[in-house]
Design an enzyme around this catalytic site. Structure first.
Site, mmCIF file in Angstrom:
data_model
loop_
_atom_site.group_PDB
_atom_site.id
_atom_site.type_symbol
_atom_site.label_atom_id
_atom_site.label_comp_id
_atom_site.label_asym_id
_atom_site.label_seq_id
_atom_site.Cartn_x
_atom_site.Cartn_y
_atom_site.Cartn_z
ATOM 1 N N GLU A 81 -69.851 3.910 11.890
ATOM 2 C CA GLU A 81 -71.214 4.429 11.998
ATOM 3 C C GLU A 81 -72.212 3.302 11.811
ATOM 4 O OE1 GLU A 81 -73.150 4.001 8.636
ATOM 5 O OE2 GLU A 81 -73.259 6.194 8.507
ATOM 6 N N CYS A 113 -67.452 9.331 8.841
ATOM 7 C CA CYS A 113 -66.389 8.600 8.152
ATOM 8 C C CYS A 113 -65.016 8.752 8.779
ATOM 9 C CB CYS A 113 -66.328 9.034 6.685
ATOM 10 S SG CYS A 113 -67.793 8.550 5.749
ATOM 11 N N HIS A 236 -59.710 11.062 2.299
ATOM 12 C CA HIS A 236 -60.994 10.380 2.401
ATOM 13 C C HIS A 236 -61.632 10.341 1.025
ATOM 14 C CE1 HIS A 236 -64.760 8.843 3.632
ATOM 15 N NE2 HIS A 236 -65.413 9.928 3.280
#
Lengths: 348, 384, 131
Positions: A81, A113, A236
């Site tokens: 990103e 992400c 994550h």
């Protein structure tokens, strides 16, 4: 569960973490973080680093482990990103630096992400279909949080590169993947703005927890497996607590996630976060070990993967620096240096 | 080839000439060099300027100055060879007069560096490096000299303090030069305590780029004796080049271009090293002077700094250097340095150097350098 | 805009690609066109390994235009294992950490940023080896 007809796996992996850190307490010193900090410290890219430079180094490490010449890559895909250019691919520059050009597909991926894991899933399809022998999927970010925002404690930098190839050449075979996506506005950044907006507690339930659980439970169900069947798990990691919590909700133990939990020391490396955790596990895993990976991207979606380590791993991991080598070279900077390097000083 | 003589010199003070244009500086120097000779007798004009194109953003500086001198129409050419521009321009004038193409040639070195701020000046100076492989990395000329100094210290066991005699000598001599930018003495302690510019180079071992113009009038033998009572002969003249990038050389501490041009100039003058009594070299830093002396054969490798420490470079020493203050105290006029050198050495040979006079000086060597040993011009001046 | 100027050097800048003599094995960097009269095919592209040692180093404190946001930064001459010497910045390296003969390895970094309407110029730098 998605799985290509032709078995595929990870044939090479590599990481990159900048040497610089800022302590969360140093950020709290400026912004009155009296309610505790979400991590101990986070990585900070040096002034000459960005998603492209970090991708190049992680990818060089992955190529060294895969032991293939760069011209054998059919695709170089960079998920991030924080691509340095709005228009001009990171992938072409990374591919050029690796020596993979010109007969290569390149593209930049974007999904908050999980941009890196999008590229990984696509790489499975590309190799699994026989269209490609090897595909390089990279997750890399130099994430930014608005000064004083909760995100500033965690928005970090790092890169992880995975080369997907035939299972017979893999250090870890990918046994299947699921991808779960809904339109959930938990976190976003409008074009031409520097800092993202997030939904505070909305980013937890239903966004992160609901989405990660959905992808993970579906993969476990489709595999006919339970959490205790896996040697390791990685999720994550936007902070320290979220991956610990979701692991517990799903039935994974703290021991299973410990080797892949890097966020307490380096913060949230965004597209690289879960993949860095996977690489750190590959640094210590033994043949026959199994690894459960679940990524997360705001917006929102989750990709879950199940991997099985092969006999090829122990020898191949020695061909490039381990994640621990990058974690060890930590140089702390203060908030002033951090602000200067990260472009938060108004210069003109 | 005909013999070539210097019959006139002129120069402006070196400094920050905020209110003056390059042409104004050049005309003052040129007028001084002409003396009573009318400008209309100039057969060709050679203008040395390293930075006029990049800083003053004016090309064809020679035509500009010819016009300002009231001689538009004269053959006039601008010479750019970085810090060697002045010496290379002089070399072209010598060739023209020696060949018989002209009888009287004017060499003007002019530099106007204060019209831009520091960073732009550093970038312009760095154009004398290899821009694709050196300057692109943010390397400056000063930093490249610093790299050489550090390596020299490593190879020969010197400390940074050992280089102090070079700026100390330059400043001591500069006191006597009315055109010098810095007319005060400095001490070893001050040199040692100066802030760093590019380690191990401190501020007081770094020249200051400044504005100025110098001119010399070159004449054929017949004309020289007709127009001038004390002509100084240019007995030797040579230029040579080396690789643009320092890193391309097998031995970075050896300036092949300096060695070649010095040897050629001495051979042409039918003189040997021991005949030279006074020197001026491009010396923005002590290391630059040391490497120039060594590469040109006036000191054994690794010994120039020791010689300086022993006092050899003072006006009373064996290798008198920078008697006009050198780049450090006179001020670093980049492309004009090579012409200032001639002006100062002509004064030495004519016995007009005052307290910095080298006793009985009849043979002088001027050597100027573009970039880090890239282009080197050496001239031997003699009093007949 | 300097677009083509940086583009045509990308292989050397991004991946330290020099040349190797097909007959003698000699490696050179940066790459150069054949000398007058030299056969075109004597020199072939060759990617250097990127390992070397510091020959000398300095710190730039008075930067040229375009590098104003970087000082103090380390610059060095690096003798590469294959023989050639290169000029480059040292990165990820403290000012008091570097010494002559220190082993270094090549990394690809941002050399300079030509501003909002210009390119980001990437290229080689060197750093202490990460084992």
């Amino acid at each position: 569960m998605m799985k290509p007809e032709r078995p595929v796996g990870i044939t090479g992996y590599g990481v990159y973490i900048p040497r610089f850190r800022i302590a969360a307490r140093e950020i709290a010193r400026i912004w009155d973080g009296t309610s505790g900090t979400p991590v101990d410290s986070k990585s900070v890219p040096g002034p000459d680093e960005d998603t492209i430079t970090m991708s190049i180094e992680a990818a060089r490490n992955a190529l060294a482990r895969a032991h293939i010449t760069p011209d054998r890559l059919s695709a170089v895909w960079v998920g991030s990103e924080s691509h340095p250019y709005s228009v001009k691919p990171s992938g072409t520059l990374v591919a050029e630096a690796l020596g993979a050009t010109p007969w290569v597909s390149t593209a930049d991926w974007e999904f908050a992400c999980k941009a890196g894991s999008e590229a990984l899933t696509a790489a499975m399809g590309m190799v699994g279909s026989g269209m490609a022998e090897y595909v390089l999927a990279i997750g890399a970010d130099t994430a930014q949080g608005r000064p004083g925002d909760a995100l500033e404690y965690t928005a970090a930098a790092g890169a992880a590169a995975l080369i997907v190839g035939p299972a017979m050449d893999a250090v870890a075979v990918i046994e299947g993947t699921t991808s779960y996506v809904t339109d959930t506005p938990d976190f976003f950044r409008r074009a031409d703005t520097a800092y993202p907006v997030h939904g505070h507690r909305f980013t937890g339930e239903p966004a992160y927890f609901g989405t990660v659980r959905s992808a993970a439970e579906k993969l476990l169900r489709d595999l006919g497996a339970k959490p205790s069947d896996f040697t390791y798990a990685v999720f994550h990691q936007p902070n320290t607590r979220f991956p610990q919590t979701v692991a517990r909700q799903l039935g994974f133990t703290p021991q299973q996630i410990a080797p892949g939990l890097l966020s307490p020391k380096i913060g949230n490396a965004y597209s690289a976060a879960a993949l860095l955790g996977l690489c750190a596990i590959l640094d210590v895993a033994q043949p026959g070990d199994t690894i459960f990976v679940t990524t997360y991207g705001s917006g929102a979606g989750s990709d879950a993967y199940a991997l099985r380590v092969t006999d090829a791993l122990p020898e191949r991991r020695e061909r490039a620096p381990l994640t621990a080598a990058y974690l060890a070279r930590e140089t702390f900077v203060d908030y002033a240096v951090y602000v200067k390097w990260r472009g938060k000083l108004v210069m003109e | 080839m005909r013999r070539v003589y210097i019959i006139g010199t002129g120069a402006t003070p070196v400094g920050e000439h905020w209110d003056r244009s390059p042409a104004s500086l050049a005309i003052e120097a040129l007028t001084g060099a002409l003396g009573s000779i009318p400008a209309s007798r100039i057969g060709a004009l050679y203008v040395a300027s390293a930075l006029s194109g990049t800083l003053h953003t004016q090309s064809q500086m020679a035509a500009l100055i010819a016009t300002a001198a009231g001689i538009p129409g004269v053959e006039a050419v601008t010479i750019e060879a970085g810090g060697a521009s002045g010496g290379v321009a002089l070399r072209q004038a010598c060739l023209a007069v020696a060949a018989g193409a002209v009888d009287l040639a004017m060499v003007v070195g002019v530099e106007k560096v204060t019209d831009v701020l520091d960073a732009r000046r550093e970038a312009a100076l760095a154009l004398a490096t290899d821009v694709d492989w050196e300057a692109v990395h943010g390397v400056t000329l000063t930093a490249l000299w610093a790299l050489l100094m550090r390596r020299y210290m490593h190879e020969y066991g010197y400390s940074a303090d050992d280089f102090a005699p070079f700026p100390i000598n330059a400043h001591a001599n500069g006191v006597a030069n009315p055109r010098a930018m810095y007319r005060f003495a400095i001490t070893a302690e001050k040199v040692r305590n100066a802030p760093m510019v590019a380690e191990p180079l401190g501020l007081l071992d770094c020249s200051t780029a400044a504005d100025g113009a110098a001119a010399v009038l070159i004449a054929s033998e017949g004309l020289a004796h007709e127009l001038c009572a004390t002509p100084v002969r240019i007995a030797g003249s040579a230029t040579a080049t080396d690789t643009l990038a320092l890193h391309s050389r097998p031995d970075p501490l050896w300036f092949q271009a300096a060695a070649h041009s010095a040897a050629s100039a001495l051979r042409m003058a039918r003189l040997t090293h021991s005949d030279v009594q006074v020197f001026d070299v491009t010396d923005p830093h002590g290391i630059a002077a040391a490497l120039a002396l060594e590469s040109s054969g006036f000191a054994k490798r690794g010994t120039a700094v020791a010689l300086a420490r022993e006092g050899a470079i003072t006006p009373k020493g064996r290798l008198p250097l920078a008697t006009g203050g050198g780049c450090k105290a006179r001020g670093d006029v980049v492309g004009a340095n090579g012409v200032y050198q001639i002006v100062e050495l002509v004064a030495q040979l004519r016995g007009q150097a005052g307290v910095v006079q080298v006793n009985g000086a009849r043979v002088a060597l001027a050597q100027c350098m573009g970039g880090i040993g890239v282009t080197v011009a050496t001239h031997i001046l003699t009093l007949e | 805009m300097d677009l083509a100027k940086h583009w045509r050097l990308r292989h050397a800048r991004y991946r330290l690609e020099g040349q190797r003599n097909r007959f003698t094995g000699e490696v050179r960097f940066p790459p150069a066109p054949p000398l007058p009269g030299e056969r075109e095919d004597i020199w072939e592209p060759y990617i250097l390994k990127g390992r070397g040692r510091v020959y000398s180093f300095s710190v730039v404190r008075q930067p040229p235009e375009g590098f104003e946001d970087q000082p103090p930064y380390l610059v060095a001459l690096v003798r590469l294992d294959e023989g050639p010497m290169v000029t480059a910045q040292l990165t990820d390296c403290d000012l008091d950490q570097v010494a002559i003969d220190m082993p270094v390895e090549m990394v690809t970094r941002r050399l300079r940023d030509l501003g909002p309407t210009g390119l980001i110029v990437y290229g080689y730098k060197f750093r202490p080896i990460v084992s």
